[in-house]
Scaffold this motif. Sequence first.
Motif, PDB file in Angstrom:
ATOM      1  N   ASN A   1      -3.563  -5.098   0.959  1.00 41.92           N
ATOM      2  CA  ASN A   1      -2.933  -3.842   1.125  1.00 41.92           C
ATOM      3  C   ASN A   1      -3.040  -2.567   0.092  1.00 41.92           C
ATOM      4  N   GLN A   2      -4.128  -2.061  -0.021  1.00 42.70           N
ATOM      5  CA  GLN A   2      -4.243  -1.435  -1.584  1.00 42.70           C
ATOM      6  C   GLN A   2      -3.757  -0.764  -1.073  1.00 42.70           C
ATOM      7  N   GLY A   3      -3.564   0.426  -2.007  1.00 42.75           N
ATOM      8  CA  GLY A   3      -2.893   1.789  -2.304  1.00 42.75           C
ATOM      9  C   GLY A   3      -4.021   2.027  -2.960  1.00 42.75           C
TER      10      GLY A   3
ATOM     11  N   LEU B   1      -7.944   5.098   4.207  1.00 40.19           N
ATOM     12  CA  LEU B   1      -6.806   4.900   2.962  1.00 40.19           C
ATOM     13  C   LEU B   1      -5.939   6.330   2.150  1.00 40.19           C
TER      14      LEU B   1
ATOM     15  N   ASN C   1      -5.003  -0.451   8.293  1.00 40.48           N
ATOM     16  CA  ASN C   1      -5.305  -1.331   7.262  1.00 40.48           C
ATOM     17  C   ASN C   1      -6.793  -1.735   7.568  1.00 40.48           C
TER      18      ASN C   1
ATOM     19  N   HIS D   1       0.952  -1.649  -0.117  1.00 35.42           N
ATOM     20  CA  HIS D   1      -0.093   0.101   0.418  1.00 35.42           C
ATOM     21  C   HIS D   1       0.965   1.728   0.066  1.00 35.42           C
TER      22      HIS D   1
END
Length: 395
Positions: free
Chosen positions: A339-341, A194, A176, A77
């Motif tokens: 685990n996205q950015g 985020l 997260n 991320h």
Amino acid sequence: MNDTTDRTTGAPTRRDYMKYGGTVVGGGLLAGCSDLAGQNEPGSSDESDGTYSVTMAPSGTVEFERPPENVFTILPHHADMALAAGHGDAVSSMMYNPAYNDTMWNKFLERLPGVSVDWADLPGTWDPDREFLYELDSDLHLADPAYMTNMPSWTREDTAEIGEQVAPWFGNTLSNANKEPGAEWADDYEYYTLWEIFEKVAKVFQAEERYEALKAVHSEMLTTIEADLPSEDERPSVAMIILIQGEESMYTYALNGPGFLTAHTRPLGAHDVFADVQTESTVDYEALVEADPDVVLCLAGMSESRHVTKTRERFQNDPVTESVTAVENDRIHTQGGRNQGPIMNLFQTEMTAKELYPDTFGEWPTYTDGPYPEIPEDEQLFDRQEVADIINGNN
């Protein structure tokens, strides 16, 4: 012996140029300059000396002279955020499975002209020793020091040593799922969305304009989605899972829980059939049959080991699960990186909107292999070229 000068030449060493906890990172060691220098606003440049500071828990305030060029990461991320800020080349290490993340991210980035990552051969190992970080000699540890101390070999004292002797820490991972930090970090921790984390990372790279532009794309997409969401009683029931190989069981994951792991599913407001089950715990096939979801979402379903087609085949060919509504109606769909950015978040929000509400947002193509599918332009929920231009600095 004083280690702030070179022992043979007397020249300043890294420690002369870098201090932690509210002082300067940069000097002659970090190349590049910012078009945004001179802005006397929080997180941007100080007009008096050209430095700029950025604050985020648990690291506190770190000051920079220039954007870092040699960045340590743990999870993708933060690397995604560096890429979105136009500094993907700065990511020089990744402690968690860089080859896997390289494959996963490039499946999505295929749809952004001129944007890709080259993470497969980055140095990295889970639970590295301190010497490994000394050898990497990074300009910045774009990572959460509290998360680092979840690893067996690391203590808070170790992260403090590396922060002083090599480079500071700046990152947040326990947001997260709003997880509890270790007791020694409890007074220093805060949770962020985020996009709040990305805003701070963008400031580190002096890329506020990229952040604002990408945030506008994201906000417009959410506005479109929220305006067209069906009423709650018309929304599907959903199970988000990872099937366990060799067992008649699966891990379950929260659909609407807090944190950035669910930043792409929570806005869609579907009904989580396992909402009362602790996330990341296991259930058996009978529990899935009893829950009878309309849709099954397979985390990491584009990866080889957890491929969505394997889940489809197992459920379709098993007498216990073949009667589940999602199985009967061929509504077993893939997900991407957990685990996205911000970049992954844009794609996954569009993907999941189509998987859950095909009659409203256009049908999601049945995924079998290859990159993120081509979506007809009039059914895209965000403009690919616009996003690519923002990342590449062409907007």
